[in-house]
Scaffold this motif. Structure first.
Motif, PDB file in Angstrom:
ATOM      1  N   CYS A 110       0.842  -1.209   0.000  1.00  0.00           N
ATOM      2  CA  CYS A 110       0.000   0.000   0.000  1.00  0.00           C
ATOM      3  C   CYS A 110       0.871   1.250   0.000  1.00  0.00           C
ATOM      4  O   CYS A 110       0.678   2.164  -0.795  1.00  0.00           O
ATOM      5  CB  CYS A 110      -0.846   0.081   1.266  1.00  0.00           C
ATOM      6  SG  CYS A 110      -2.394  -0.774   1.205  1.00  0.00           S
ATOM      7  N   HIS A 111       1.852   1.257   0.926  1.00  0.00           N
ATOM      8  CA  HIS A 111       2.685   2.450   1.074  1.00  0.00           C
ATOM      9  C   HIS A 111       3.620   2.654  -0.104  1.00  0.00           C
ATOM     10  O   HIS A 111       3.819   3.770  -0.561  1.00  0.00           O
ATOM     11  CB  HIS A 111       3.424   2.431   2.414  1.00  0.00           C
ATOM     12  CG  HIS A 111       2.560   2.999   3.494  1.00  0.00           C
ATOM     13  ND1 HIS A 111       2.695   4.279   3.953  1.00  0.00           N
ATOM     14  CD2 HIS A 111       1.486   2.466   4.141  1.00  0.00           C
ATOM     15  CE1 HIS A 111       1.752   4.514   4.856  1.00  0.00           C
ATOM     16  NE2 HIS A 111       1.005   3.417   4.988  1.00  0.00           N
ATOM     17  N   GLU A 112       4.133   1.566  -0.609  1.00  0.00           N
ATOM     18  CA  GLU A 112       5.005   1.636  -1.775  1.00  0.00           C
ATOM     19  C   GLU A 112       4.264   2.243  -2.971  1.00  0.00           C
ATOM     20  O   GLU A 112       4.748   3.160  -3.633  1.00  0.00           O
ATOM     21  CB  GLU A 112       5.421   0.213  -2.138  1.00  0.00           C
ATOM     22  CG  GLU A 112       6.840   0.048  -2.597  1.00  0.00           C
ATOM     23  CD  GLU A 112       7.151  -1.446  -2.627  1.00  0.00           C
ATOM     24  OE1 GLU A 112       6.923  -2.049  -3.687  1.00  0.00           O
ATOM     25  OE2 GLU A 112       7.552  -1.996  -1.578  1.00  0.00           O
ATOM     26  N   ARG A 113       3.049   1.737  -3.224  1.00  0.00           N
ATOM     27  CA  ARG A 113       2.283   2.226  -4.381  1.00  0.00           C
ATOM     28  C   ARG A 113       1.793   3.647  -4.172  1.00  0.00           C
ATOM     29  O   ARG A 113       1.729   4.443  -5.107  1.00  0.00           O
ATOM     30  CB  ARG A 113       1.145   1.254  -4.696  1.00  0.00           C
ATOM     31  CG  ARG A 113       1.698   0.082  -5.507  1.00  0.00           C
ATOM     32  CD  ARG A 113       0.834  -1.131  -5.466  1.00  0.00           C
ATOM     33  NE  ARG A 113      -0.421  -0.924  -6.162  1.00  0.00           N
ATOM     34  CZ  ARG A 113      -1.274  -1.911  -6.441  1.00  0.00           C
ATOM     35  NH1 ARG A 113      -0.994  -3.143  -6.109  1.00  0.00           N
ATOM     36  NH2 ARG A 113      -2.403  -1.655  -7.054  1.00  0.00           N
ATOM     37  N   ALA A 114       1.454   3.981  -2.922  1.00  0.00           N
ATOM     38  CA  ALA A 114       1.000   5.343  -2.634  1.00  0.00           C
ATOM     39  C   ALA A 114       2.157   6.327  -2.808  1.00  0.00           C
ATOM     40  O   ALA A 114       1.990   7.405  -3.388  1.00  0.00           O
ATOM     41  CB  ALA A 114       0.438   5.426  -1.222  1.00  0.00           C
ATOM     42  N   ASP A 115       3.355   5.930  -2.352  1.00  0.00           N
ATOM     43  CA  ASP A 115       4.533   6.798  -2.522  1.00  0.00           C
ATOM     44  C   ASP A 115       4.796   7.063  -3.999  1.00  0.00           C
ATOM     45  O   ASP A 115       5.074   8.195  -4.406  1.00  0.00           O
ATOM     46  CB  ASP A 115       5.791   6.120  -1.929  1.00  0.00           C
ATOM     47  CG  ASP A 115       5.818   6.200  -0.408  1.00  0.00           C
ATOM     48  OD1 ASP A 115       5.067   7.037   0.141  1.00  0.00           O
ATOM     49  OD2 ASP A 115       6.553   5.414   0.209  1.00  0.00           O
ATOM     50  N   GLU A 116       4.679   6.011  -4.791  1.00  0.00           N
ATOM     51  CA  GLU A 116       4.928   6.137  -6.224  1.00  0.00           C
ATOM     52  C   GLU A 116       3.889   7.063  -6.872  1.00  0.00           C
ATOM     53  O   GLU A 116       4.226   7.941  -7.661  1.00  0.00           O
ATOM     54  CB  GLU A 116       4.857   4.739  -6.829  1.00  0.00           C
ATOM     55  CG  GLU A 116       5.476   4.609  -8.184  1.00  0.00           C
ATOM     56  CD  GLU A 116       5.313   3.171  -8.690  1.00  0.00           C
ATOM     57  OE1 GLU A 116       5.589   2.218  -7.917  1.00  0.00           O
ATOM     58  OE2 GLU A 116       4.867   3.017  -9.840  1.00  0.00           O
ATOM     59  N   ALA A 117       2.616   6.874  -6.501  1.00  0.00           N
ATOM     60  CA  ALA A 117       1.547   7.704  -7.071  1.00  0.00           C
ATOM     61  C   ALA A 117       1.716   9.166  -6.651  1.00  0.00           C
ATOM     62  O   ALA A 117       1.526  10.085  -7.450  1.00  0.00           O
ATOM     63  CB  ALA A 117       0.177   7.178  -6.646  1.00  0.00           C
ATOM     64  N   LEU A 118       2.099   9.392  -5.388  1.00  0.00           N
ATOM     65  CA  LEU A 118       2.297  10.766  -4.912  1.00  0.00           C
ATOM     66  C   LEU A 118       3.473  11.419  -5.627  1.00  0.00           C
ATOM     67  O   LEU A 118       3.447  12.615  -5.922  1.00  0.00           O
ATOM     68  CB  LEU A 118       2.505  10.795  -3.396  1.00  0.00           C
ATOM     69  CG  LEU A 118       1.231  10.575  -2.578  1.00  0.00           C
ATOM     70  CD1 LEU A 118       1.553  10.456  -1.085  1.00  0.00           C
ATOM     71  CD2 LEU A 118       0.218  11.701  -2.801  1.00  0.00           C
ATOM     72  N   SER A 119       4.476  10.627  -5.942  1.00  0.00           N
ATOM     73  CA  SER A 119       5.606  11.209  -6.657  1.00  0.00           C
ATOM     74  C   SER A 119       5.209  11.545  -8.099  1.00  0.00           C
ATOM     75  O   SER A 119       5.626  12.580  -8.637  1.00  0.00           O
ATOM     76  CB  SER A 119       6.818  10.280  -6.534  1.00  0.00           C
ATOM     77  OG  SER A 119       7.275   9.868  -7.768  1.00  0.00           O
ATOM     78  N   ARG A 141      -4.762  16.822  -7.059  1.00  0.00           N
ATOM     79  CA  ARG A 141      -3.638  15.910  -7.284  1.00  0.00           C
ATOM     80  C   ARG A 141      -3.757  14.674  -6.406  1.00  0.00           C
ATOM     81  O   ARG A 141      -3.412  13.579  -6.824  1.00  0.00           O
ATOM     82  CB  ARG A 141      -2.314  16.584  -6.931  1.00  0.00           C
ATOM     83  CG  ARG A 141      -1.845  17.565  -7.938  1.00  0.00           C
ATOM     84  CD  ARG A 141      -0.381  17.852  -7.626  1.00  0.00           C
ATOM     85  NE  ARG A 141       0.175  18.722  -8.605  1.00  0.00           N
ATOM     86  CZ  ARG A 141       0.385  20.018  -8.415  1.00  0.00           C
ATOM     87  NH1 ARG A 141       0.108  20.576  -7.279  1.00  0.00           N
ATOM     88  NH2 ARG A 141       0.882  20.748  -9.387  1.00  0.00           N
ATOM     89  N   VAL A 142      -4.233  14.870  -5.150  1.00  0.00           N
ATOM     90  CA  VAL A 142      -4.416  13.714  -4.265  1.00  0.00           C
ATOM     91  C   VAL A 142      -5.468  12.776  -4.879  1.00  0.00           C
ATOM     92  O   VAL A 142      -5.290  11.557  -4.907  1.00  0.00           O
ATOM     93  CB  VAL A 142      -4.857  14.137  -2.837  1.00  0.00           C
ATOM     94  CG1 VAL A 142      -5.048  12.907  -1.958  1.00  0.00           C
ATOM     95  CG2 VAL A 142      -3.845  15.077  -2.213  1.00  0.00           C
ATOM     96  N   GLY A 143      -6.545  13.366  -5.407  1.00  0.00           N
ATOM     97  CA  GLY A 143      -7.590  12.557  -6.060  1.00  0.00           C
ATOM     98  C   GLY A 143      -7.024  11.754  -7.220  1.00  0.00           C
ATOM     99  O   GLY A 143      -7.355  10.578  -7.407  1.00  0.00           O
TER     100      GLY A 143
END
Ligand SMILES: Nc1ncnc2c1ncn2[C@@H]1O[C@H](COP(=O)(O)OP(=O)(O)OP(=O)(O)O)[C@@H](O)[C@H]1O
Ligand SMILES: [Mg+2]
Length: 256
Positions: A110-119, A141-143
């Protein structure tokens, strides 16, 4: 191969089914294609996206994803709304991991994919902030990051930049274009802004109302990457803009 298909779709609302929100809509969106639906308020754009998202059902006709009938929501079809729809009590990163948690993805992934999406959307440094502390552009952008994190087969975007100021909108348009070209995501994007449609799309579907239908389809000939300043002064751009306007005006003239 086509990712999305609408076959003779009719959608009527109300107990008496007296609101005909879509009247015999048929089209396809190919894999990796960026299709934009442009049309006036009330012509059925959101209804069409909600059908593909599996949030509502057609009155008649069929809506398909990957050649199978859509029967409900799926992680394969992620929706980005005009209103930001963020949870105010969750941090940015927790908003992005939400869909993944619901899908049972384990904590570290979850965190890995969220970090990637946020970047991808340029929000790495804001991961621990709360939505209240963000500007409208950052919330949008968060959406977008939340939708990207589930690695969907298709992004369904309902006027995602409509509420933003011109400069922020231009930045997010650029970011979306670069995400699309890098990730090859299939995108079905709704707007009432003709310039935005021509800037983003491989193909534009022009919708009109009374009856709510697709009145024109335009293959957009501009090379990518695109630059809005260069495009907007080109004669082809001006000509295509006029073509869309004329379609809107003709449909209004036909009913008055
Ligand atoms: N839940 C509903 N119940 C009844 N009528 C509805 C409902 N949702 C939409 N409609 C009607 O269906 C038609 C199409 O609505 P829709 O929201 O799809 O239009 P839209 O093109 O997205 O408009 P906008 O650009 O203003 O967002 C409109 O006439 C609207 O009033
Ligand atoms: Mg709408």
């Amino acid at each position: 191969m086509s990712a999305l298909t609408a076959v003779d779709v009719v959608k009527q609302y109300g107990e008496a089914r007296d609101v005909r929100a879509l009247d015999q809509i048929s089209f396809t969106v190919d894999d990796s294609e960026f299709v934009v639906i442009v049309g006036p308020s009330g012509c059925g754009k959101s209804t069409l996206l909600r059908l593909f998202a599996g949030l509502i059902e057609p009155t008649s006709g069929d809506v398909l994803y990957d050649n199978e009938s859509v029967t409900g929501p799926s992680r394969e079809r992620a929706m980005v709304f005009q209103e930001f729809n963020l949870f105010p009590w969750r941090t940015v990163i927790k908003n992005v991991t939400f869909g993944l948690e619901m899908a049972g993805v384990d904590h570290s992934e979850c965190h890995e994919r969220a970090d990637e999406a946020l970047s991808l959307v340029g929000l790495t440094d804001d991961a621990e902030r709360y939505p209240d502390a963000l500007s409208g552009g950052m919330r949008q952008r968060v959406g977008l990051a939340r939708a990207l994190a589930v690695e969907p087969g298709v992004l369904l975007m309902d006027e995602p930049f409509g509420a933003l100021d011109a400069r922020t909108r231009a930045t997010l348009q650029r970011e979306l274009l670069s995400i699309h070209s890098r990730e090859q995501t299939t995108v079905l994007f709704v707007t009432h802004d003709i310039d935005e449609a021509l800037l983003l799309a491989d193909r534009v579907l022009v919708m009109v109302d009374d009856p709510n239908r697709i009145a024109d389809q335009i293959n957009i000939p501009f090379d990518r990457p695109r630059d809005s300043h260069t495009l907007e002064t080109s004669s082809t751009f001006i000509e295509l803009k006029r073509r869309v306007r004329t379609t809107f005006e003709d449909s209004t003239a036909a009913i008055s």
